[in-house]
Design an enzyme around this catalytic site. Structure first.
Site, PDB file in Angstrom:
ATOM      1  N   LEU A   1       0.619  -1.260   0.144  1.00 43.13           N
ATOM      2  CA  LEU A   1      -0.028  -0.545  -0.129  1.00 43.13           C
ATOM      3  C   LEU A   1       1.238   0.931  -0.004  1.00 43.13           C
ATOM      4  O   LEU A   1       0.550   2.168  -0.900  1.00 43.13           O
ATOM      5  CB  LEU A   1      -0.817  -0.066   1.285  1.00 43.13           C
ATOM      6  CG  LEU A   1      -1.517   0.955   1.350  1.00 43.13           C
ATOM      7  CD1 LEU A   1      -2.745   0.938   0.490  1.00 43.13           C
ATOM      8  CD2 LEU A   1      -2.806   0.614   2.818  1.00 43.13           C
TER       9      LEU A   1
ATOM     10  N   GLU B   1       0.706   0.436   9.994  1.00 41.11           N
ATOM     11  CA  GLU B   1      -0.966   0.533  10.365  1.00 41.11           C
ATOM     12  C   GLU B   1      -1.495   1.298  11.229  1.00 41.11           C
ATOM     13  O   GLU B   1      -2.143   1.245  11.753  1.00 41.11           O
ATOM     14  CB  GLU B   1      -1.068  -0.964  10.620  1.00 41.11           C
ATOM     15  CG  GLU B   1      -0.284  -2.129   9.718  1.00 41.11           C
ATOM     16  CD  GLU B   1      -0.121  -3.815  10.391  1.00 41.11           C
ATOM     17  OE1 GLU B   1      -1.092  -3.652  11.385  1.00 41.11           O
ATOM     18  OE2 GLU B   1       0.867  -4.105   9.629  1.00 41.11           O
TER      19      GLU B   1
HETATM   20  C1  LIG Z   1       9.252  -2.340   9.367  1.00 44.02           C
HETATM   21  C2  LIG Z   1       7.715  -1.389   8.994  1.00 44.02           C
HETATM   22  C3  LIG Z   1       6.854  -2.390   7.904  1.00 44.02           C
HETATM   23  C4  LIG Z   1       5.598  -2.100   6.792  1.00 44.02           C
HETATM   24  N1  LIG Z   1       5.084  -2.511   6.607  1.00 44.02           N
HETATM   25  C5  LIG Z   1       4.229  -2.808   5.507  1.00 44.02           C
HETATM   26  C6  LIG Z   1       3.240  -2.920   5.085  1.00 44.02           C
HETATM   27  O1  LIG Z   1       3.549  -4.462   4.333  1.00 44.02           O
HETATM   28  N2  LIG Z   1       2.739  -2.628   4.135  1.00 44.02           N
HETATM   29  C7  LIG Z   1       2.429  -1.548   3.503  1.00 44.02           C
HETATM   30  O2  LIG Z   1       1.638  -0.532   2.504  1.00 44.02           O
HETATM   31  N3  LIG Z   1       3.295  -0.591   4.517  1.00 44.02           N
HETATM   32  C8  LIG Z   1       3.968  -0.744   5.506  1.00 44.02           C
HETATM   33  N4  LIG Z   1       5.063  -0.169   6.133  1.00 44.02           N
HETATM   34  C9  LIG Z   1       4.500   1.271   6.218  1.00 44.02           C
HETATM   35  C10 LIG Z   1       4.312   2.098   6.990  1.00 44.02           C
HETATM   36  O3  LIG Z   1       2.762   1.653   7.081  1.00 44.02           O
HETATM   37  C11 LIG Z   1       4.207   3.914   7.103  1.00 44.02           C
HETATM   38  O4  LIG Z   1       5.277   4.322   7.380  1.00 44.02           O
HETATM   39  C12 LIG Z   1       2.993   4.254   7.833  1.00 44.02           C
HETATM   40  O5  LIG Z   1       1.400   4.369   7.635  1.00 44.02           O
HETATM   41  C13 LIG Z   1       3.832   5.819   7.736  1.00 44.02           C
HETATM   42  O6  LIG Z   1       3.928   5.967   6.514  1.00 44.02           O
HETATM   43  P1  LIG Z   1       5.502   6.924   6.070  1.00 44.02           P
HETATM   44  O7  LIG Z   1       6.017   6.430   6.940  1.00 44.02           O
HETATM   45  O8  LIG Z   1       4.882   7.408   5.341  1.00 44.02           O
HETATM   46  O9  LIG Z   1       5.103   8.560   7.456  1.00 44.02           O
HETATM   47  P2  LIG Z   1       4.144   9.967   7.134  1.00 44.02           P
HETATM   48  O10 LIG Z   1       2.847   9.530   6.790  1.00 44.02           O
HETATM   49  O11 LIG Z   1       5.218  10.511   6.534  1.00 44.02           O
HETATM   50  O12 LIG Z   1       4.965  10.186   8.628  1.00 44.02           O
HETATM   51  C14 LIG Z   1       5.481  11.615   9.450  1.00 44.02           C
HETATM   52  C15 LIG Z   1       5.000  11.798  10.516  1.00 44.02           C
HETATM   53  O13 LIG Z   1       3.777  12.468  10.254  1.00 44.02           O
HETATM   54  C16 LIG Z   1       3.168  12.139  10.865  1.00 44.02           C
HETATM   55  N5  LIG Z   1       1.920  12.604  10.296  1.00 44.02           N
HETATM   56  C17 LIG Z   1       1.106  12.164   8.799  1.00 44.02           C
HETATM   57  N6  LIG Z   1       0.026  12.910   8.757  1.00 44.02           N
HETATM   58  C18 LIG Z   1      -0.535  13.143  10.522  1.00 44.02           C
HETATM   59  C19 LIG Z   1      -1.515  13.743  10.119  1.00 44.02           C
HETATM   60  N7  LIG Z   1      -2.972  14.510   9.535  1.00 44.02           N
HETATM   61  N8  LIG Z   1      -1.792  14.627  11.436  1.00 44.02           N
HETATM   62  C20 LIG Z   1      -1.073  14.694  12.824  1.00 44.02           C
HETATM   63  N9  LIG Z   1       0.902  13.621  12.408  1.00 44.02           N
HETATM   64  C21 LIG Z   1       0.564  13.446  11.180  1.00 44.02           C
HETATM   65  C22 LIG Z   1       2.578  10.792  11.063  1.00 44.02           C
HETATM   66  O14 LIG Z   1       1.945  10.514  12.240  1.00 44.02           O
HETATM   67  C23 LIG Z   1       4.749  10.435  11.773  1.00 44.02           C
HETATM   68  O15 LIG Z   1       4.836  10.436  13.320  1.00 44.02           O
HETATM   69  C24 LIG Z   1       6.067  -0.932   6.847  1.00 44.02           C
HETATM   70  C25 LIG Z   1       7.051   0.499   7.966  1.00 44.02           C
HETATM   71  C26 LIG Z   1       7.364  -0.223   8.513  1.00 44.02           C
HETATM   72  C27 LIG Z   1       8.079   1.195   8.955  1.00 44.02           C
END
Ligand SMILES: Cc1cc2nc3c(=O)[nH]c(=O)nc-3n(C[C@H](O)[C@H](O)[C@H](O)COP(=O)(O)OP(=O)(O)OC[C@H]3O[C@@H](n4cnc5c(N)ncnc54)[C@H](O)[C@@H]3O)c2cc1C
Length: 387
Positions: free
Chosen positions: A124, A365
């Protein structure tokens, strides 16, 4: 809902024995090698762990939400790699297919996923679509002959480097559309021309549970590979995550239980000022806080699982579970490192690994912040309805 108490007790005993006798002795080696030995994967396959959440008619165990939560709490008492290897097939890697897949796709893939012969994953997240999944840029263009061309980049996908079957979400609706009606879930098999996975992405912890990118470059698939309905991908993924957030909360409770167990042994063994450190009340307070945290999370998770099994709406509760349990696990990890002192920070003990492993729970998640927002939004909506 417990379908069969005797069968469940046998399963939980089996998992406890696996954790104690097979996984725990191999934790250090798995971390150093960055992979689970094939013999242990075979052992987990033989014990039927990969099929826990897949219906019996497709070769799985068909556990209820509550039974799965209980099994996950046990299996996650070893380092994260073991439960992650199994947990994608018992969670996000198969749930879309289980919930919304066509009969043809289910018959073709679920038996292999249930036995662990195949490994699934859910793709995703993208570089520009993390917390804001609706911003995804990967596309699925209709070719006009019943086929779709998929293009785009996914990142941080758990088990992508070793997966056989990928549930990928791509934009199929109008580029200006965001949210509900813009995306479709496709099931793509490794080996399909245009799908590739670069080497795993190095990370802070969870060695042995590789994450990586999924590249889609002119990857042509038949419309029969759509899971659910065209443009209905977000609805399908929401169903997956609704259940998975309970699973993940359970998977955050097992590590906390294990860390507290490790702390309880250590406080009796380690002496300072001529006495075991467990006799100091400030250390006892940390132990008590860990226990309170764990039991509160366990109670909420099992209550929510039962509600889901009864068919109740648990949209708010799954966010409560995910937020509470993952933050709880982080607090327990922090306290337990403190209880171990320098031994909690060096690699001699397993605690530093748990500390690194569990950090990701609050990120994937749905980050803690996203769950806080969900909870507040639902609270406000419900109070408006009442007013
Ligand atoms: C070990 C690991 C395994 C993973 N496995 C999968 C998987 O199998 N499949 C998959 O699809 N994804 C996977 N992911 C991805 C994971 O779901 C995302 O990293 C997560 O959803 C956060 O997205 P991002 O890293 O882009 O952070 P961002 O969305 O860029 O967030 C950065 C910061 O901003 C904050 N933030 C963002 N929007 C808001 C808001 N509206 N209000 C307040 N704060 C906000 C967040 O809370 C965070 O603190 C995995 C990630 C990791 C680290």
């Amino acid at each position: 809902m417990i379908n069969d108490p005797l069968r469940l007790e046998q399963l939980l005993d089996d998992v406890r024995q696996f954790v104690r006798e097979v996984a725990m002795p191999a934790e250090r080696a798995v971390s150093e090698a960055g992979a689970i030995p094939p013999a242990i994967v075979e052992e987990m396959r033989g014990r039927g762990y990969f099929g826990w959440s897949i219906p019996a008619e497709y070769g799985g165990a068909g556990l209820s939400t509550e039974e799965l939560a209980l099994a996950n709490i046990e299996l996650s008492q070893c380092t994260v790699a073991f439960r992650s290897r199994v947990g994608i097939n018992t969670g996000i890697g198969t749930e879309a297919l289980v919930q919304d897949g066509s009969e043809e796709l289910k018959r073709r893939y679920l038996p292999g996923l249930a036995s662990g012969r195949l490994t699934g994953c859910l793709a995703l997240t993208e570089p520009e679509a993390g917390s804001d999944a609706s911003a995804l840029q990967a596309t699925g263009q209709p070719l006009g002959d019943g086929r779709y061309r998929l293009d785009g980049r996914k990142r941080y996908i758990t088990l992508a480097p070793i997966a056989d079957v990928f549930t990928v979400l791509v934009r199929t609706g109008d580029a200006s559309l965001r949210g509900a009606d813009a995306a479709t879930a496709f099931l793509v098999e490794r080996g399909t021309p245009g799908l590739s996975t670069p080497p795993e992405t190095p990370k802070m912890g969870q060695e042995g549970a590789p994450i990586g990118e999924v590249h889609l470059d002119n990857c042509v698939v038949d419309e029969s590979r759509i899971i659910g309905r065209l443009h209905g991908g977000f609805r399908t993924v929401l169903k997956v995550l609704n259940k998975q957030r309970i699973n993940l909360a359970a998977l955050s409770t097992g590590p906390a239980i294990r860390m507290l167990d490790e702390a309880l042994s250590y406080v009796l063994e380690r002496k300072q000022f001529g006495q075991p450190i467990g006799s100091f009340q400030l250390v006892q307070a940390m132990l008590a806080d860990c226990k309170v945290d764990i039991e509160a999370a366990r109670a909420l998770i099992l209550d929510t699982a039962r509600k889901r099994d009864r068919g109740e709406d648990v949209t708010m509760e799954v966010s409560l579970c995910k937020y509470l349990a993952t933050e709880m696990c982080g607090r327990v990890a922090d306290r337990v490192v403190q209880i171990f002192g320098g031994q909690g920070y060096v690699k001699e003990r397993i605690i530093e690994q748990f500390y690194r492993d569990v950090r990701a729970l609050r990120i994937y998640e749905g980050t803690s912040q996203i769950h806080q927002l969900n909870i507040a939004r639902l609270l406000l909506q419900r109070s408006e309805v009442k007013a």
